[in-house]
Design a protein around this motif. Sequence first.
Motif, PDB file in Angstrom:
ATOM      1  N   PRO A 237       6.210   0.642  -7.210  1.00  0.00           N
ATOM      2  CA  PRO A 237       5.332   0.187  -6.126  1.00  0.00           C
ATOM      3  C   PRO A 237       5.605   0.895  -4.797  1.00  0.00           C
ATOM      4  O   PRO A 237       4.673   1.195  -4.044  1.00  0.00           O
ATOM      5  CB  PRO A 237       5.627  -1.314  -6.039  1.00  0.00           C
ATOM      6  CG  PRO A 237       6.101  -1.685  -7.406  1.00  0.00           C
ATOM      7  CD  PRO A 237       6.870  -0.491  -7.885  1.00  0.00           C
ATOM      8  N   LYS A 238       6.865   1.147  -4.505  1.00  0.00           N
ATOM      9  CA  LYS A 238       7.190   1.830  -3.240  1.00  0.00           C
ATOM     10  C   LYS A 238       6.624   3.237  -3.217  1.00  0.00           C
ATOM     11  O   LYS A 238       6.106   3.693  -2.190  1.00  0.00           O
ATOM     12  CB  LYS A 238       8.707   1.869  -3.034  1.00  0.00           C
ATOM     13  CG  LYS A 238       9.325   0.521  -2.766  1.00  0.00           C
ATOM     14  CD  LYS A 238      10.803   0.642  -2.415  1.00  0.00           C
ATOM     15  CE  LYS A 238      11.609   1.144  -3.591  1.00  0.00           C
ATOM     16  NZ  LYS A 238      13.066   1.178  -3.278  1.00  0.00           N
ATOM     17  N   ASP A 239       6.714   3.935  -4.332  1.00  0.00           N
ATOM     18  CA  ASP A 239       6.180   5.294  -4.386  1.00  0.00           C
ATOM     19  C   ASP A 239       4.657   5.275  -4.270  1.00  0.00           C
ATOM     20  O   ASP A 239       4.067   6.107  -3.573  1.00  0.00           O
ATOM     21  CB  ASP A 239       6.596   5.963  -5.701  1.00  0.00           C
ATOM     22  CG  ASP A 239       6.142   7.404  -5.786  1.00  0.00           C
ATOM     23  OD1 ASP A 239       6.551   8.201  -4.932  1.00  0.00           O
ATOM     24  OD2 ASP A 239       5.348   7.723  -6.696  1.00  0.00           O
ATOM     25  N   ALA A 240       4.030   4.312  -4.930  1.00  0.00           N
ATOM     26  CA  ALA A 240       2.570   4.189  -4.824  1.00  0.00           C
ATOM     27  C   ALA A 240       2.160   3.895  -3.383  1.00  0.00           C
ATOM     28  O   ALA A 240       1.175   4.458  -2.867  1.00  0.00           O
ATOM     29  CB  ALA A 240       2.076   3.086  -5.757  1.00  0.00           C
ATOM     30  N   ALA A 241       2.919   3.048  -2.701  1.00  0.00           N
ATOM     31  CA  ALA A 241       2.607   2.714  -1.310  1.00  0.00           C
ATOM     32  C   ALA A 241       2.755   3.934  -0.404  1.00  0.00           C
ATOM     33  O   ALA A 241       1.933   4.154   0.503  1.00  0.00           O
ATOM     34  CB  ALA A 241       3.508   1.582  -0.835  1.00  0.00           C
ATOM     35  N   ARG A 242       3.776   4.728  -0.637  1.00  0.00           N
ATOM     36  CA  ARG A 242       3.963   5.939   0.181  1.00  0.00           C
ATOM     37  C   ARG A 242       2.779   6.886   0.014  1.00  0.00           C
ATOM     38  O   ARG A 242       2.275   7.452   0.994  1.00  0.00           O
ATOM     39  CB  ARG A 242       5.261   6.641  -0.208  1.00  0.00           C
ATOM     40  CG  ARG A 242       6.527   5.905   0.194  1.00  0.00           C
ATOM     41  CD  ARG A 242       7.755   6.775  -0.018  1.00  0.00           C
ATOM     42  NE  ARG A 242       8.973   6.029   0.198  1.00  0.00           N
ATOM     43  CZ  ARG A 242       9.713   5.489  -0.759  1.00  0.00           C
ATOM     44  NH1 ARG A 242       9.342   5.641  -2.028  1.00  0.00           N
ATOM     45  NH2 ARG A 242      10.818   4.824  -0.483  1.00  0.00           N
ATOM     46  N   GLN A 243       2.352   7.066  -1.217  1.00  0.00           N
ATOM     47  CA  GLN A 243       1.244   7.984  -1.461  1.00  0.00           C
ATOM     48  C   GLN A 243      -0.060   7.462  -0.878  1.00  0.00           C
ATOM     49  O   GLN A 243      -0.813   8.210  -0.239  1.00  0.00           O
ATOM     50  CB  GLN A 243       1.100   8.231  -2.967  1.00  0.00           C
ATOM     51  CG  GLN A 243       2.296   8.954  -3.574  1.00  0.00           C
ATOM     52  CD  GLN A 243       2.048   9.344  -5.017  1.00  0.00           C
ATOM     53  OE1 GLN A 243       1.088  10.039  -5.306  1.00  0.00           O
ATOM     54  NE2 GLN A 243       2.897   8.891  -5.919  1.00  0.00           N
ATOM     55  N   ILE A 244      -0.329   6.188  -1.061  1.00  0.00           N
ATOM     56  CA  ILE A 244      -1.563   5.613  -0.525  1.00  0.00           C
ATOM     57  C   ILE A 244      -1.537   5.641   1.002  1.00  0.00           C
ATOM     58  O   ILE A 244      -2.543   5.960   1.660  1.00  0.00           O
ATOM     59  CB  ILE A 244      -1.759   4.185  -1.060  1.00  0.00           C
ATOM     60  CG1 ILE A 244      -2.078   4.240  -2.560  1.00  0.00           C
ATOM     61  CG2 ILE A 244      -2.871   3.460  -0.300  1.00  0.00           C
ATOM     62  CD1 ILE A 244      -2.093   2.887  -3.243  1.00  0.00           C
ATOM     63  N   GLY A 245      -0.385   5.322   1.601  1.00  0.00           N
ATOM     64  CA  GLY A 245      -0.260   5.382   3.054  1.00  0.00           C
ATOM     65  C   GLY A 245      -0.486   6.779   3.592  1.00  0.00           C
ATOM     66  O   GLY A 245      -1.127   6.969   4.639  1.00  0.00           O
ATOM     67  N   ALA A 246       0.030   7.780   2.888  1.00  0.00           N
ATOM     68  CA  ALA A 246      -0.165   9.164   3.320  1.00  0.00           C
ATOM     69  C   ALA A 246      -1.640   9.557   3.256  1.00  0.00           C
ATOM     70  O   ALA A 246      -2.140  10.271   4.130  1.00  0.00           O
ATOM     71  CB  ALA A 246       0.669  10.105   2.447  1.00  0.00           C
TER      72      ALA A 246
END
Length: 319
Positions: free
Chosen positions: A171-180
């Motif tokens: 989830p953290k990696d998905a959040a980083r990508q979506i935020g970017a």
Amino acid sequence: MSEQRRAVNGPGGRIALRRRRKQRVRLGAIGATVCLAALGTAAVPLLLPRLLPDNASRASSPEAVRTTTEPTPDPGTSATRGATSSPPDDSTVAGSPDPSESPKAPKSPSATGTSGAEKGSGAGSGKGSSSTPTIPASGPGTFDTAPVVVTGPASGTPFRVQVEDGAGVDPKDAARQIGAILNDQRGWRQAGARFRQVTGAEAELTFKVATAATTDKLCNVQQPEHIGEVNCRAGVNVVINLKRWQLGSPQFDGPATEYRALIVNHEVGHWLNRGHLTCPGPGQPAPAMMQQIDGLKGCVSNAWPYDTEGRYLDGPAVP
């Protein structure tokens, strides 16, 4: 006086007596010399240390040898042993990436996605990858919310990111990508949209990475050709098909990381009340609001609503 005494006291006796006395003296002198010689030999070890200089005495006793040479460290136990290089991250870091560069094709994750969410396995395979991840077709329908890992303006629209349990995506990696993607200058930021990540119910937009079966339920997919294949926006939820997140789309000419940008930009565009567009002409970039999964119709794959010059990539509206 007896005859014996007269013989001794006579001239001849006195001479003999003197001779005997001289012999006794010589014998005594010889004995004394021998005694002194023997005594001197025995006293040598005792007297020698006192008679010789200190250095000679020290030389006679052994001493431990010291060295200032340090042992050579074993490379296996050196200070660098614990230094481990982080594995390469194929996702774009939070913030605005260079708009002149597209995300590179990611490496295949090691997660199988069959026994709970694996941490650090959010990368998709992309086109040209030597292997593809094992992607579960269905899941329990429960979601894990990502902690706040994306910085944004305090007044931005609150959003959160959730990943279905067992999907094999961090989830953290998905959040980083979506935020970017949300913060990219080629995205809806150009239209004035601002976003900030949260974790609670105050979120006005929730991104859900879900298995294909769960996506179909949340999106109420009815068309047979779209079952298990599409993403959607359902109210305040942007539902991202795990299959599309990991593999991209056969119709999209680019890596899975780039296709993720198209998913986010397309569905957020709907949330911003943008309608579907179609190809403006052969060889031109396909609008982000075009349903590119249904074919490019002569356009070139594109994941962003704006180009690097800040121009909106428009196209004819779909009736």
